[in-house]
Design a protein around this motif. Structure first.
Motif, PDB file in Angstrom:
ATOM      1  N   LEU A  78       0.859  -1.186   0.000  1.00 55.44           N
ATOM      2  CA  LEU A  78       0.000   0.000   0.000  1.00 55.44           C
ATOM      3  C   LEU A  78       0.896   1.237   0.000  1.00 55.44           C
ATOM      4  N   VAL A  79       0.655   2.141  -0.946  1.00 55.61           N
ATOM      5  CA  VAL A  79       1.458   3.357  -1.051  1.00 55.61           C
ATOM      6  C   VAL A  79       0.601   4.558  -0.668  1.00 55.61           C
ATOM      7  N   GLU A  80       1.083   5.340   0.308  1.00 59.18           N
ATOM      8  CA  GLU A  80       0.355   6.515   0.792  1.00 59.18           C
ATOM      9  C   GLU A  80       1.279   7.729   0.658  1.00 59.18           C
ATOM     10  N   ARG A  81       0.743   8.807   0.067  1.00 56.41           N
ATOM     11  CA  ARG A  81       1.612   9.955  -0.187  1.00 56.41           C
ATOM     12  C   ARG A  81       1.846  10.815   1.061  1.00 56.41           C
ATOM     13  N   GLY A  82       0.951  10.717   2.054  1.00 55.81           N
ATOM     14  CA  GLY A  82       1.139  11.471   3.294  1.00 55.81           C
ATOM     15  C   GLY A  82       2.249  10.858   4.126  1.00 55.81           C
ATOM     16  N   GLU A  83       2.743  11.643   5.087  1.00 55.61           N
ATOM     17  CA  GLU A  83       3.804  11.116   5.955  1.00 55.61           C
ATOM     18  C   GLU A  83       3.304   9.873   6.695  1.00 55.61           C
ATOM     19  N   TYR A  84       1.984   9.865   6.984  1.00 55.81           N
ATOM     20  CA  TYR A  84       1.343   8.692   7.576  1.00 55.81           C
ATOM     21  C   TYR A  84      -0.058   8.605   6.983  1.00 55.81           C
ATOM     22  N   CYS A  85      -0.657   7.423   7.033  1.00 61.86           N
ATOM     23  CA  CYS A  85      -2.027   7.271   6.558  1.00 61.86           C
ATOM     24  C   CYS A  85      -2.929   8.161   7.419  1.00 61.86           C
ATOM     25  N   GLY A  86      -3.745   8.967   6.799  1.00 57.43           N
ATOM     26  CA  GLY A  86      -4.599   9.886   7.545  1.00 57.43           C
ATOM     27  C   GLY A  86      -4.116  11.323   7.502  1.00 57.43           C
ATOM     28  N   ALA A  87      -2.849  11.527   7.098  1.00 54.08           N
ATOM     29  CA  ALA A  87      -2.292  12.890   7.112  1.00 54.08           C
ATOM     30  C   ALA A  87      -3.049  13.834   6.180  1.00 54.08           C
ATOM     31  N   ALA A 125     -10.275   1.020  18.396  1.00 46.00           N
ATOM     32  CA  ALA A 125      -9.967   2.173  17.534  1.00 46.00           C
ATOM     33  C   ALA A 125     -10.046   3.478  18.322  1.00 46.00           C
ATOM     34  N   PRO A 126      -9.280   4.488  17.892  1.00 40.08           N
ATOM     35  CA  PRO A 126      -9.367   5.784  18.563  1.00 40.08           C
ATOM     36  C   PRO A 126     -10.679   6.497  18.213  1.00 40.08           C
ATOM     37  N   VAL A 127     -11.707   6.181  18.989  1.00 47.78           N
ATOM     38  CA  VAL A 127     -13.025   6.790  18.782  1.00 47.78           C
ATOM     39  C   VAL A 127     -13.178   7.911  19.799  1.00 47.78           C
ATOM     40  N   GLU A 128     -13.718   9.035  19.382  1.00 45.50           N
ATOM     41  CA  GLU A 128     -13.889  10.159  20.296  1.00 45.50           C
ATOM     42  C   GLU A 128     -15.155   9.992  21.147  1.00 45.50           C
ATOM     43  N   VAL A 149     -15.061  10.606  15.131  1.00 45.94           N
ATOM     44  CA  VAL A 149     -13.622  10.317  15.193  1.00 45.94           C
ATOM     45  C   VAL A 149     -12.831  11.506  14.651  1.00 45.94           C
ATOM     46  N   HIS A 150     -11.539  11.513  14.915  1.00 47.39           N
ATOM     47  CA  HIS A 150     -10.617  12.371  14.173  1.00 47.39           C
ATOM     48  C   HIS A 150      -9.988  11.475  13.126  1.00 47.39           C
ATOM     49  N   ARG A 151     -10.322  11.722  11.874  1.00 40.33           N
ATOM     50  CA  ARG A 151      -9.944  10.783  10.829  1.00 40.33           C
ATOM     51  C   ARG A 151      -8.430  10.586  10.700  1.00 40.33           C
ATOM     52  N   SER A 152      -7.641  11.617  10.951  1.00 41.77           N
ATOM     53  CA  SER A 152      -6.193  11.444  10.833  1.00 41.77           C
ATOM     54  C   SER A 152      -5.714  10.389  11.820  1.00 41.77           C
ATOM     55  N   GLN A 153      -6.306  10.384  13.011  1.00 47.46           N
ATOM     56  CA  GLN A 153      -5.906   9.422  14.037  1.00 47.46           C
ATOM     57  C   GLN A 153      -6.533   8.060  13.785  1.00 47.46           C
ATOM     58  N   PHE A 154      -7.793   8.079  13.353  1.00 48.05           N
ATOM     59  CA  PHE A 154      -8.521   6.832  13.089  1.00 48.05           C
ATOM     60  C   PHE A 154      -7.877   6.056  11.933  1.00 48.05           C
ATOM     61  N   ASP A 155      -7.585   6.758  10.841  1.00 48.77           N
ATOM     62  CA  ASP A 155      -6.993   6.105   9.668  1.00 48.77           C
ATOM     63  C   ASP A 155      -5.603   5.554   9.992  1.00 48.77           C
ATOM     64  N   ARG A 156      -4.894   6.292  10.841  1.00 46.28           N
ATOM     65  CA  ARG A 156      -3.557   5.855  11.241  1.00 46.28           C
ATOM     66  C   ARG A 156      -3.641   4.547  12.028  1.00 46.28           C
ATOM     67  N   TRP A 157      -4.644   4.455  12.889  1.00 45.45           N
ATOM     68  CA  TRP A 157      -4.861   3.221  13.644  1.00 45.45           C
ATOM     69  C   TRP A 157      -5.217   2.061  12.697  1.00 45.45           C
ATOM     70  N   PHE A 158      -6.104   2.341  11.761  1.00 38.87           N
ATOM     71  CA  PHE A 158      -6.516   1.322  10.784  1.00 38.87           C
ATOM     72  C   PHE A 158      -5.280   0.826  10.021  1.00 38.87           C
TER      73      PHE A 158
END
Lengths: 100, 442
Positions: free
Chosen positions: B36-45, B68-71, B108-117
């Motif tokens: 999997l290739v992601e252009r952000g520094e991390y998935c969710g960025a 998962a990091p759920v708010e 959720v905060h998607r940047s954090q949620f996607d990073r967890w995923f």
């Protein structure tokens, strides 16, 4: 801690967003010829980060501050003349959402 | 490059959002070699969002939302119709929404949620390459068919695979090129996009719970319509996270340019509305974000499978823009369907369009295309009547306020006046037509 929209400029707001700056690699290029003949210049209004501004010395020209870009891509869809060439920024560069 | 030098995978996924991650997870679990290739520094960025429906993820990862990091879960939903200074709110909820499984609806905060995923995907055995940009696919022609065989990474690197899953999001430059290169059939309509802008606002936990009438561990999701969005095809939202609020709006780009409005100004206008102001006052801005949403719906979805390629998530246009606004869940469902299709294709040893088009059939019989189909008229209705979401809320507001304004007249006179005000500037035929159309939205 009181913040209200009245006293926050867009620049103040953008300052709260994290970026990994990459001044050497602009990822947006506009076609100067097309822009010079464009009357509406919707990019100046539609961009949420005001990346596009009329050049103060030559209002026909559009300047691009790519380092403010939130990478939504709205400008590309909005420009009716396809004058915006948009590449993804370099890997890991550009906007870096912490909340998202 | 000779064939022996090639880095060869079963599948390469472009983009580490919910669609790409779901695809990679599904395949890695079955032992496929996935990159999997992601252009952000991390998935969710690069990802923005607030509300996530959990049905698909819970099927993929049992009890995902306990880890998962759920708010907050969504215990209450509110539809707020704003006049200039007045409002109506339709507030509903259920106690069981505050208990497991929380109605499968989370803030959720998607940047954090996607990073967890992404971490789960890596644990499942997929290779994650973050901070790398895919600029284009690699194509080969044989027997007159053109097929994708890999990806070009910026900086001259190339990776090869039996199939590429394109999940590069709403601003999908790679998908766009691939569609053109492989001559994909377009959707019936051109894709239409909305621009969304959001502020993350920090507020102490107790204040959030007091203002939104929540117990700890409960959450509220508001949809906002009306005056701040006059003339626009769009609306706002306000979600409670644990110690932050998501306040934002999205509107069709064409309606924004026609009205000559700046996204930032519209959001300020929403924030200054008395109803919203009372909920967010004193909160500190933590982040300002923008993202596009593909809103064209069912008729904007084009070909999704080709030789060596599948398209998933926002890149494919899987967003339901009815009152049920749903995108993340559809993205995950489509990613999973793409993954399952590739697993089957690998068993057959055939990655041609014929075999991969099983993906399109899977989607047609899944909730993704069923829902998109049911609400296929939404884009048309909103375009045909941009006033629907601003004029009527405003008028109904006025009518209610008129009816309950305390004055010397008899109630009969008051009601008559209120109704007269409501119908002012509103031909009866148009009113009936608009009411008939509005039923497509929910």
């Amino acid at each position: 801690m009181t913040e209200s929209p009245e006293n926050m400029s867009l620049a103040d707001k953008l300052y709260r967003t994290k970026y990994e700056p990459d001044p050497a690699h602009p990822h947006i290029v506009v076609d100067e010829k097309i822009c010079a003949n464009c009357k509406d210049k919707v990019c100046l209004v539609i961009c949420p980060a005001e990346v596009y501004k009329a050049d103060p010395n030559d209002p026909k020209r559009v300047t691009v501050s790519h380092e403010n870009c939130l990478e939504c891509g709205t400008c590309r869809q909005a420009c009716p003349f396809g004058a915006i060439e948009w590449l993804y920024p370099e890997g890991g560069k550009g906007v870096k959402y912490r909340y998202g | 490059m000779t064939d022996e030098d090639r880095v060869m995978m079963d599948a390469i996924v472009v983009g580490g959002g919910p669609a790409g991650l779901a695809a990679a997870y599904t395949m890695a679990r079955e032992g496929l070699e996935v990159l999997l290739v992601e252009r952000g520094e991390y998935c969710g960025a690069k990802n923005v969002g607030g509300l996530v429906y959990g049905t698909v993820l819970n099927e993929m990862i049992p009890n995902a939302f306990e880890k998962a990091p759920v708010e907050r879960p969504v215990s209450r939903r509110t539809m707020v119709f704003l006049g200039e200074r007045e409002h109506i709110a339709l507030d509903f909820g259920a106690e069981e929404w505050s208990r497991p499984p929380y109605n499968n609806t989370y803030i959720v905060h998607r940047s954090q949620f996607d990073r967890w995923f992404a971490e789960q995907v890596e644990e499942a055995g997929a290779n994650l390459l973050e901070g790398m940009v895919v600029d284009d696919l690699i194509y080969e022609s044989s027997n007159g068919t053109r097929k994708a065989v890999g990806v070009k990474i910026r900086g001259d690197e190339e990776f090869y695979a039996s199939v590429v899953v394109l999940a590069d999001g709403a601003n999908s430059l790679v998908t766009e090129k691939a569609r053109a290169e492989l001559g994909f059939r377009q959707g019936r309509h051109k894709q239409d996009y909305a621009v969304g802008v959001k502020q993350i606002l920090a507020l102490p936990r107790e204040k959030i719970e007091d203002r939104f009438q929540l117990e700890p561990g409960e959450g509220a999701a508001m949809d906002l319509f009306g005056a701040p969005f006059e003339g626009l095809i769009g609306g706002g939202f306000l979600y409670t996270a644990r110690e932050t609020l998501h306040l934002g709006f999205a509107a069709r780009i064409s309606s924004m340019t026609a009205a000559g409005l700046r996204p930032d100004d519209v959001l300020d206008r929403l924030k200054e509305h008395p109803v919203v102001h009372k909920l967010v006052r004193g909160a500190e801005l933590m982040e300002y974000s923008a993202h596009m949403i593909p809103e064209g719906g069912y008729d904007a979805v084009g070909q999704l499978a080709g030789d060596g390629v599948l398209i998933a998530g926002d890149a494919a246009g899987f967003v339901n823009m009815s009152a049920y606004k749903e995108g993340t869940n559809h993205a995950m469902e489509s990613g999973r369907a793409a993954g399952l299709t590739i697993i089957e294709a690998k068993k057959k040893g055939d990655f041609s369009r014929d075999t991969l088009s099983a993906y399109e059939q899977k989607l047609e019989s899944s909730v993704v295309m069923k829902d998109l189909k049911q609400f296929r008229k939404v884009p048309e209705v909103l375009e045909g009547c941009p006033n629907l979401l601003s004029l009527y809320p405003k008028k109904v507001n006025r009518m209610l306020v008129d009816m309950f304004t305390c004055g010397p007249e008899s109630k009969r006179e008051i009601k008559k006046k209120a109704f007269r005000n409501f119908m002012k500037g509103l031909p009866k035929i148009r009113f009936v037509r608009d009411v008939v159309r509005a039923r497509h939205l929910a």
